[in-house]
Scaffold this motif. Sequence first.
Motif, PDB file in Angstrom:
ATOM      1  N   LEU A   7      45.853  32.928  48.400  1.00  0.00           N
ATOM      2  CA  LEU A   7      44.468  33.142  47.971  1.00  0.00           C
ATOM      3  C   LEU A   7      44.142  34.633  47.909  1.00  0.00           C
ATOM      4  CD1 LEU A   7      42.399  30.415  49.875  1.00  0.00           C
ATOM      5  CD2 LEU A   7      42.904  30.519  47.431  1.00  0.00           C
ATOM      6  N   THR A   8      44.639  35.388  48.885  1.00  0.00           N
ATOM      7  CA  THR A   8      44.383  36.830  48.916  1.00  0.00           C
ATOM      8  C   THR A   8      44.982  37.517  47.707  1.00  0.00           C
ATOM      9  OG1 THR A   8      44.381  36.787  51.346  1.00  0.00           O
ATOM     10  CG2 THR A   8      44.655  38.920  50.293  1.00  0.00           C
ATOM     11  N   VAL A   9      46.214  37.170  47.376  1.00  0.00           N
ATOM     12  CA  VAL A   9      46.859  37.745  46.188  1.00  0.00           C
ATOM     13  C   VAL A   9      46.069  37.372  44.934  1.00  0.00           C
ATOM     14  CG1 VAL A   9      48.928  37.699  44.730  1.00  0.00           C
ATOM     15  CG2 VAL A   9      49.152  37.765  47.233  1.00  0.00           C
ATOM     16  N   PHE A  10      45.653  36.132  44.841  1.00  0.00           N
ATOM     17  CA  PHE A  10      44.907  35.663  43.668  1.00  0.00           C
ATOM     18  C   PHE A  10      43.606  36.440  43.478  1.00  0.00           C
ATOM     19  CE2 PHE A  10      41.577  32.471  42.341  1.00  0.00           C
ATOM     20  CZ  PHE A  10      41.790  32.624  40.984  1.00  0.00           C
ATOM     21  N   VAL A  11      42.829  36.598  44.518  1.00  0.00           N
ATOM     22  CA  VAL A  11      41.544  37.302  44.415  1.00  0.00           C
ATOM     23  C   VAL A  11      41.757  38.764  44.061  1.00  0.00           C
ATOM     24  CG1 VAL A  11      39.524  38.073  45.726  1.00  0.00           C
ATOM     25  CG2 VAL A  11      40.305  35.703  45.906  1.00  0.00           C
ATOM     26  N   LEU A  12      42.732  39.415  44.691  1.00  0.00           N
ATOM     27  CA  LEU A  12      42.981  40.821  44.392  1.00  0.00           C
ATOM     28  C   LEU A  12      43.488  41.008  42.969  1.00  0.00           C
ATOM     29  CD1 LEU A  12      44.592  42.124  47.710  1.00  0.00           C
ATOM     30  CD2 LEU A  12      42.352  42.713  46.764  1.00  0.00           C
ATOM     31  N   ALA A  13      44.321  40.101  42.510  1.00  0.00           N
ATOM     32  CA  ALA A  13      44.821  40.198  41.136  1.00  0.00           C
ATOM     33  C   ALA A  13      43.681  39.989  40.147  1.00  0.00           C
ATOM     34  CB  ALA A  13      45.921  39.168  40.909  1.00  0.00           C
ATOM     35  N   ALA A  14      42.782  39.057  40.452  1.00  0.00           N
ATOM     36  CA  ALA A  14      41.642  38.809  39.565  1.00  0.00           C
ATOM     37  C   ALA A  14      40.707  40.008  39.543  1.00  0.00           C
ATOM     38  CB  ALA A  14      40.896  37.565  40.036  1.00  0.00           C
ATOM     39  N   ASP A  15      40.478  40.613  40.701  1.00  0.00           N
ATOM     40  CA  ASP A  15      39.552  41.756  40.786  1.00  0.00           C
ATOM     41  C   ASP A  15      40.110  42.985  40.097  1.00  0.00           C
ATOM     42  OD1 ASP A  15      37.770  40.201  42.151  1.00  0.00           O
ATOM     43  OD2 ASP A  15      38.297  40.967  44.141  1.00  0.00           O
ATOM     44  N   ASN A  16      41.440  43.155  40.137  1.00  0.00           N
ATOM     45  CA  ASN A  16      42.050  44.362  39.591  1.00  0.00           C
ATOM     46  C   ASN A  16      42.640  44.159  38.198  1.00  0.00           C
ATOM     47  OD1 ASN A  16      42.253  46.599  41.890  1.00  0.00           O
ATOM     48  ND2 ASN A  16      42.526  44.587  42.849  1.00  0.00           N
ATOM     49  N   GLY A  17      42.695  42.874  37.751  1.00  0.00           N
ATOM     50  CA  GLY A  17      43.265  42.590  36.440  1.00  0.00           C
ATOM     51  C   GLY A  17      44.721  42.970  36.323  1.00  0.00           C
ATOM     52  N   ASN A  18      45.401  43.013  37.452  1.00  0.00           N
ATOM     53  CA  ASN A  18      46.774  43.520  37.439  1.00  0.00           C
ATOM     54  C   ASN A  18      47.513  42.980  38.650  1.00  0.00           C
ATOM     55  OD1 ASN A  18      49.013  45.470  38.033  1.00  0.00           O
ATOM     56  ND2 ASN A  18      48.239  46.373  36.116  1.00  0.00           N
ATOM     57  N   MET A  19      48.638  42.353  38.450  1.00  0.00           N
ATOM     58  CA  MET A  19      49.420  41.806  39.559  1.00  0.00           C
ATOM     59  C   MET A  19      50.042  42.915  40.387  1.00  0.00           C
ATOM     60  SD  MET A  19      50.103  38.631  40.524  1.00  0.00           S
ATOM     61  CE  MET A  19      50.158  37.665  39.026  1.00  0.00           C
ATOM     62  N   SER A  20      50.476  43.978  39.720  1.00  0.00           N
ATOM     63  CA  SER A  20      51.109  45.081  40.444  1.00  0.00           C
ATOM     64  C   SER A  20      50.114  45.779  41.364  1.00  0.00           C
ATOM     65  CB  SER A  20      51.706  46.096  39.461  1.00  0.00           C
ATOM     66  OG  SER A  20      52.725  45.508  38.696  1.00  0.00           O
ATOM     67  N   ALA A  21      48.861  45.903  40.925  1.00  0.00           N
ATOM     68  CA  ALA A  21      47.831  46.516  41.765  1.00  0.00           C
ATOM     69  C   ALA A  21      47.597  45.685  43.016  1.00  0.00           C
ATOM     70  CB  ALA A  21      46.536  46.686  40.977  1.00  0.00           C
ATOM     71  N   ALA A  22      47.544  44.367  42.854  1.00  0.00           N
ATOM     72  CA  ALA A  22      47.377  43.493  44.020  1.00  0.00           C
ATOM     73  C   ALA A  22      48.553  43.645  44.979  1.00  0.00           C
ATOM     74  CB  ALA A  22      47.249  42.043  43.555  1.00  0.00           C
ATOM     75  N   ALA A  23      49.748  43.755  44.436  1.00  0.00           N
ATOM     76  CA  ALA A  23      50.933  43.915  45.278  1.00  0.00           C
ATOM     77  C   ALA A  23      50.873  45.231  46.048  1.00  0.00           C
ATOM     78  CB  ALA A  23      52.193  43.856  44.415  1.00  0.00           C
ATOM     79  N   ARG A  24      50.441  46.311  45.370  1.00  0.00           N
ATOM     80  CA  ARG A  24      50.356  47.601  46.059  1.00  0.00           C
ATOM     81  C   ARG A  24      49.328  47.558  47.190  1.00  0.00           C
ATOM     82  NH1 ARG A  24      50.716  49.595  40.786  1.00  0.00           N
ATOM     83  NH2 ARG A  24      48.444  49.898  40.706  1.00  0.00           N
ATOM     84  N   PHE A  49      45.889  32.170  35.543  1.00  0.00           N
ATOM     85  CA  PHE A  49      45.926  33.390  34.736  1.00  0.00           C
ATOM     86  C   PHE A  49      46.621  33.120  33.409  1.00  0.00           C
ATOM     87  CE2 PHE A  49      45.791  35.346  39.020  1.00  0.00           C
ATOM     88  CZ  PHE A  49      44.670  36.148  38.852  1.00  0.00           C
ATOM     89  N   ALA A  50      46.131  33.782  32.379  1.00  0.00           N
ATOM     90  CA  ALA A  50      46.852  33.863  31.111  1.00  0.00           C
ATOM     91  C   ALA A  50      47.583  35.185  31.132  1.00  0.00           C
ATOM     92  CB  ALA A  50      45.880  33.790  29.940  1.00  0.00           C
ATOM     93  N   ARG A  51      48.908  35.128  31.108  1.00  0.00           N
ATOM     94  CA  ARG A  51      49.717  36.330  31.301  1.00  0.00           C
ATOM     95  C   ARG A  51      50.401  36.748  30.012  1.00  0.00           C
ATOM     96  NH1 ARG A  51      50.832  32.572  35.076  1.00  0.00           N
ATOM     97  NH2 ARG A  51      50.554  33.024  37.303  1.00  0.00           N
ATOM     98  N   SER A  52      50.557  38.058  29.907  1.00  0.00           N
ATOM     99  CA  SER A  52      51.437  38.623  28.882  1.00  0.00           C
ATOM    100  C   SER A  52      52.130  39.805  29.540  1.00  0.00           C
ATOM    101  CB  SER A  52      50.645  39.070  27.648  1.00  0.00           C
ATOM    102  OG  SER A  52      49.866  40.215  27.946  1.00  0.00           O
ATOM    103  N   THR A  53      52.994  40.463  28.814  1.00  0.00           N
ATOM    104  CA  THR A  53      53.702  41.604  29.404  1.00  0.00           C
ATOM    105  C   THR A  53      52.757  42.758  29.692  1.00  0.00           C
ATOM    106  OG1 THR A  53      54.243  42.397  27.186  1.00  0.00           O
ATOM    107  CG2 THR A  53      55.897  41.021  28.311  1.00  0.00           C
ATOM    108  N   ARG A  54      51.602  42.798  29.031  1.00  0.00           N
ATOM    109  CA  ARG A  54      50.705  43.932  29.197  1.00  0.00           C
ATOM    110  C   ARG A  54      49.357  43.580  29.803  1.00  0.00           C
ATOM    111  NH1 ARG A  54      51.354  47.561  23.668  1.00  0.00           N
ATOM    112  NH2 ARG A  54      53.596  48.034  23.913  1.00  0.00           N
ATOM    113  N   SER A  55      49.015  42.321  29.875  1.00  0.00           N
ATOM    114  CA  SER A  55      47.675  41.973  30.359  1.00  0.00           C
ATOM    115  C   SER A  55      47.716  40.752  31.273  1.00  0.00           C
ATOM    116  CB  SER A  55      46.730  41.713  29.179  1.00  0.00           C
ATOM    117  OG  SER A  55      47.132  40.550  28.471  1.00  0.00           O
TER     118      SER A  55
END
Length: 304
Positions: A7-24, A49-55
Amino acid sequence: MIRFDDLTVFVLAADNGNMSAAARLLNIAPAVASAAIKRLEAELGVRLFARSTRSLRLTSDGARYVEFARNALAELRAGHDALMQEREALHGTLTISIPSDLGRNVLTDWLDVFMVQHPALALNVRIGDMRVDMFRQPVDAAVRYGVPDDSTLVAAPLAPDNRRVLCASPAYFARHGKPASLEELFGHNCLRLALSEAMHDRWTFEKNGDERVIKVTGNRISDDGELVRRWAVAGQGLAYKSRLDVLADLRAGRLETALDDWLGERAPVNLVSTHRLALTPALSRLRDFLQERMRAYVAQSEAD
């Protein structure tokens, strides 16, 4: 079973629009973050999430679910904080001995504030100027003037620079005049304190390295420092009091000092406890609280 970390990863990824940002932010590898989202989607049976290589953007299901996830995390954090506060709360009974004058007029109000901050703590206060035997009497700590002679006791300084001052009421000085020299004390009515058969009738003064001890006399003696202060305020004589005891009276003009070119003897205030009890959470918290209050009280006087 939905995992808190997912859940924490999901919320951070949603807030930052970026999986890598949530990981950092979580200090984990991007692959671990991606696996957490996949695990959560599998548990819910929807794409978040709807994912692509850039978004990376939330799906309609993800947009609906993210608020529930935020609320769930907030509730979990609140529960954790409540448990930590309960664990850190002070419990049991703290028995302390405090001096008569400073205790009644200053410390009791501060202790009321301390109790509000620690409602699970019970307080047993013993008030008086007689020294207590901390090994024979059930006392956890004592607020006392001076440093104890017993090396088995620990003295935490509350007001290390405090001194005694010579003072009387304006009415007394109007009738008898202010002493202009130490020798003139012999002609004044001096209010004396007697504790444990010891008469405090030798008042010590210091100036430029010169120390003088004056043996004073007067018609009033008490074993209670508060009564001596009241006599002074009532114009019955000169008192040789801890400055902290009479600070409020000096500010209000009920008392005035005399012989200000001479320093009174040192009267440091300490929180005294035994080695065995010196580091209990309740005593440590009380020590820090009283040190802060004492500093503010003295600083206010100096500002005035």
